[in-house]
Design a protein around this motif. Structure first.
Motif, mmCIF file in Angstrom:
data_model
loop_
_atom_site.group_PDB
_atom_site.id
_atom_site.type_symbol
_atom_site.label_atom_id
_atom_site.label_comp_id
_atom_site.label_asym_id
_atom_site.label_seq_id
_atom_site.Cartn_x
_atom_site.Cartn_y
_atom_site.Cartn_z
ATOM 1 N N GLN A 356 -2.253 -4.583 17.638
ATOM 2 C CA GLN A 356 -2.752 -5.244 16.448
ATOM 3 C C GLN A 356 -2.377 -4.484 15.180
ATOM 4 N N PHE A 357 -1.896 -5.229 14.184
ATOM 5 C CA PHE A 357 -1.491 -4.669 12.901
ATOM 6 C C PHE A 357 -2.704 -4.203 12.113
ATOM 7 N N LEU A 358 -2.636 -2.973 11.557
ATOM 8 C CA LEU A 358 -3.748 -2.419 10.788
ATOM 9 C C LEU A 358 -3.418 -2.260 9.312
ATOM 10 N N GLY A 359 -2.154 -2.151 8.974
ATOM 11 C CA GLY A 359 -1.755 -1.965 7.580
ATOM 12 C C GLY A 359 -0.380 -1.342 7.504
ATOM 13 N N GLY A 360 0.162 -1.249 6.307
ATOM 14 C CA GLY A 360 1.492 -0.665 6.171
ATOM 15 C C GLY A 360 1.883 -0.443 4.719
ATOM 16 N N VAL A 361 3.041 0.193 4.537
ATOM 17 C CA VAL A 361 3.618 0.401 3.205
ATOM 18 C C VAL A 361 5.122 0.200 3.300
ATOM 19 N N ARG A 362 5.740 -0.093 2.169
ATOM 20 C CA ARG A 362 7.201 -0.138 2.073
ATOM 21 C C ARG A 362 7.632 0.724 0.897
ATOM 22 N N LEU A 363 8.528 1.663 1.153
ATOM 23 C CA LEU A 363 9.025 2.578 0.121
ATOM 24 C C LEU A 363 10.457 2.212 -0.215
ATOM 25 N N PRO A 395 15.971 15.601 -5.467
ATOM 26 C CA PRO A 395 16.529 15.809 -4.130
ATOM 27 C C PRO A 395 16.145 17.180 -3.576
ATOM 28 N N ASN A 396 16.078 17.253 -2.245
ATOM 29 C CA ASN A 396 15.740 18.483 -1.519
ATOM 30 C C ASN A 396 14.293 18.930 -1.733
ATOM 31 N N GLU A 397 13.455 18.045 -2.275
ATOM 32 C CA GLU A 397 12.067 18.407 -2.554
ATOM 33 C C GLU A 397 11.125 17.384 -1.907
ATOM 34 N N TRP A 398 10.063 17.871 -1.279
ATOM 35 C CA TRP A 398 9.084 16.968 -0.681
ATOM 36 C C TRP A 398 8.288 16.238 -1.760
ATOM 37 N N ILE A 399 8.206 14.931 -1.638
ATOM 38 C CA ILE A 399 7.379 14.103 -2.521
ATOM 39 C C ILE A 399 6.173 13.648 -1.708
ATOM 40 N N ASP A 400 5.023 14.174 -2.045
ATOM 41 C CA ASP A 400 3.788 13.946 -1.288
ATOM 42 C C ASP A 400 2.910 12.951 -2.032
ATOM 43 N N GLU A 401 2.440 11.922 -1.322
ATOM 44 C CA GLU A 401 1.623 10.899 -1.972
ATOM 45 C C GLU A 401 0.644 10.285 -0.983
ATOM 46 N N VAL A 402 -0.489 9.798 -1.499
ATOM 47 C CA VAL A 402 -1.453 9.030 -0.719
ATOM 48 C C VAL A 402 -1.394 7.589 -1.205
ATOM 49 N N LEU A 403 -1.041 6.673 -0.303
ATOM 50 C CA LEU A 403 -0.812 5.275 -0.680
ATOM 51 C C LEU A 403 -1.789 4.357 0.036
ATOM 52 N N PRO A 404 -2.313 3.343 -0.669
ATOM 53 C CA PRO A 404 -3.171 2.359 0.002
ATOM 54 C C PRO A 404 -2.352 1.495 0.949
ATOM 55 N N LEU A 405 -2.921 1.189 2.110
ATOM 56 C CA LEU A 405 -2.226 0.356 3.089
ATOM 57 C C LEU A 405 -2.309 -1.110 2.693
ATOM 58 N N ARG A 406 -1.212 -1.813 2.863
ATOM 59 C CA ARG A 406 -1.200 -3.254 2.623
ATOM 60 C C ARG A 406 -1.942 -3.965 3.757
ATOM 61 N N PRO A 407 -2.691 -5.022 3.442
ATOM 62 C CA PRO A 407 -3.333 -5.785 4.505
ATOM 63 C C PRO A 407 -2.375 -6.699 5.252
ATOM 64 N N THR A 408 -1.183 -6.930 4.692
ATOM 65 C CA THR A 408 -0.170 -7.749 5.345
ATOM 66 C C THR A 408 1.205 -7.271 4.892
ATOM 67 N N MET A 409 2.210 -7.504 5.736
ATOM 68 C CA MET A 409 3.578 -7.135 5.366
ATOM 69 C C MET A 409 4.379 -8.357 4.946
ATOM 70 N N ALA A 410 3.698 -9.471 4.731
ATOM 71 C CA ALA A 410 4.383 -10.662 4.232
ATOM 72 C C ALA A 410 4.891 -10.378 2.823
ATOM 73 N N LYS A 411 5.892 -11.144 2.390
ATOM 74 C CA LYS A 411 6.495 -10.933 1.092
ATOM 75 C C LYS A 411 5.454 -11.081 0.001
ATOM 76 N N ARG A 412 5.473 -10.136 -0.941
ATOM 77 C CA ARG A 412 4.556 -10.199 -2.058
ATOM 78 C C ARG A 412 4.949 -11.307 -3.019
ATOM 79 N N LYS A 413 3.968 -11.996 -3.562
ATOM 80 C CA LYS A 413 4.246 -13.039 -4.543
ATOM 81 C C LYS A 413 4.647 -12.385 -5.860
ATOM 82 N N SER A 414 5.685 -12.950 -6.494
ATOM 83 C CA SER A 414 6.142 -12.400 -7.767
ATOM 84 C C SER A 414 5.129 -12.695 -8.858
ATOM 85 N N GLU A 415 4.941 -11.741 -9.751
ATOM 86 C CA GLU A 415 3.987 -11.914 -10.836
ATOM 87 C C GLU A 415 4.632 -12.670 -11.989
ATOM 88 N N SER A 416 3.870 -13.589 -12.577
ATOM 89 C CA SER A 416 4.401 -14.382 -13.692
ATOM 90 C C SER A 416 4.300 -13.577 -14.973
#
Length: 416
Positions: A356-363, A395-416
């Motif tokens: 079961q899908f719990l969440g995700g991110v896209r970088l 480059p060559n440097e760790w980029i550390d971040e805490v990101l909220p998980l998406r509730p779905t991986m469906a395509k995001r709706k474009s903002e008007s």
């Protein structure tokens, strides 16, 4: 189209998260994907046609080895899978009391909501029990106008769980708009899990023919609750709107990424660009079943949808705040090609039959295009784009971040 020749290395869980560079050994998993093979992938989708199984939540992993998320489905396969899962989930929803969110036998009645409910919330640390003291209601609406009668009871759910195991009910009080219950509704649940939930309290009129009438509701976000407050408090009853959606909060992923350009180490190493992904931990996963969450993370570097692009962490059992401390390395990136890629990270609850899908991110850069083609998965939000841009600029440097998980991986709706 000169897409990157991707290789992967799976660096298993490290003893210490302080520095991923302290241990550089890999499992020697190296599988180059020729650009000719990649260019033959139709619409950058998988050709696999595994049958769908009924999901227990908003998304299900149809076949663990052949799919990573919705973006991995071919259009025909996705339509078939959704049709099959829709039929199966429709039956399960009826038997699983999704309809009973507003009534045990459907949504009946249309009365003006008024009144209030008095409750107290407590957590028993020793028994690991959540206790809801339902004391009384006042000034409820008259449900049966013809008979001038209201037979009220109180019902609770711990969202996002909307199934029967999450439902609790008081007894029914006869012919009163000011019922006194003085009852306790109990949940066996850990405090960490409880703090990811929303308590829904609703009041109903019980009809002898099952045509129960909604009298009002209130909701309490338990992650903000002061557990030192165990006193009875009044809450005004509010009208319902549409059936409530599952909580959009799915937890947070702590991830670090690093890009090492070709020839940036000692003037010659690495031969091609390397992408390092350090999966540290997840906080606040949502429990979809009473037994807890057995989670793992899958990684896919798009546009490569082949199995060679996919890696996964070990399964961390029965934990809503799992620590993975797992690093993955992908190489084969030529100059500028890293800008066309997208790292898709999805968290799954392992199950014998259907993960079961719990969440995700896209970088990614979130441009909507890869190698000049429009793609659904290049849809990173502002926070995700910020991580990718920082990686490219440092480059060559760790980029550390805490990101909220998406509730779905469906395509995001474009903002008007």
């Amino acid at each position: 189209m000169g897409e990157y020749a991707l290789k992967k290395h799976n660096v298993q869980d490290k003893a210490s998260p302080e520095s991923p560079d302290d241990k550089t050994s890999t499992d020697a998993v190296s599988a180059p994907l020729r650009s000719e093979e990649q260019s033959e992938l139709p619409e950058l989708h998988s050709e696999t046609t595994s049958p769908a199984r009924a999901p227990a939540s908003s998304e299900a992993e149809i076949d663990f080895e052949d799919f990573t998320s919705e973006s991995s489905y071919g259009s025909d396969n996705l339509a078939k899978a959704r049709a099959q899962s829709s039929q199966l989930s429709s039956a399960s929803e009826l038997s699983g009391s999704v309809m009973s969110l507003y009534s045990d036998a459907g949504d009946f009645g249309n009365v003006s909501v008024q009144g209030a409910v008095e409750v107290a919330l407590r957590y028993d640390e020793i028994r690991r029990e959540f206790l809801i003291q339902v004391e009384q209601c006042q000034d409820l609406a008259v449900a049966n106008v013809k008979k001038q009668r209201t037979d009220p009871y109180v019902k609770t759910y711990l969202y996002p769980d909307k199934s029967r195991p999450s439902k609790r009910k008081t007894s029914i009080k006869k012919n009163t708009v000011n019922p006194v219950f003085n009852e306790f509704l109990k949940y066996k649940i850990t405090k960490i899990d409880l703090q990811t939930r929303t308590l829904n309290i609703s009041v109903w009129h019980n009809d002898s023919l099952g045509r129960n009438v909604f009298l009002g509701e209130t909701e309490i976000e338990l992650r903000y609750w002061d557990w030192r407050n165990d006193q009875l408090s009044w809450y005004n009853l509010l009208p319902k709107t549409a059936a409530p959606e599952a909580s959009t909060y799915r937890g947070q992923l702590n991830v670090a990424i690093k890009y090492i350009p070709a020839g940036s180490i000692d003037g010659s190493k690495p031969v091609t660009g390397e992408l390092h992904i350090w999966l540290k931990e997840v906080k606040g996963l949502q429990a979809l079943k009473p037994s807890g969450v057995d989670s793992f993370i899958k990684c896919c570097v798009l546009p490569d949808l082949s199995k060679k692009s996919r890696q996964k962490t070990r399964i961390v059992k029965k934990c809503l705040n799992p620590i993975y401390n797992h690093t993955m390395v992908y190489d084969g990136f030529r100059h500028e090609e890293i800008k066309e890629a997208c790292v898709e990270l999805t968290i799954w609850d392992h199950d014998t039959f259907t993960n079961q899908f719990l969440g995700g991110v896209r970088l990614s850069l979130g441009t909507g295009k890869s190698y000049g083609r429009n793609v659904d998965w290049m849809d990173s939000n502002e926070e995700e784009i910020g991580v990718w841009r920082s990686m490219l600029s440092r480059p060559n440097e760790w980029i550390d971040e805490v990101l909220p998980l998406r509730p779905t991986m469906a395509k995001r709706k474009s903002e008007s």
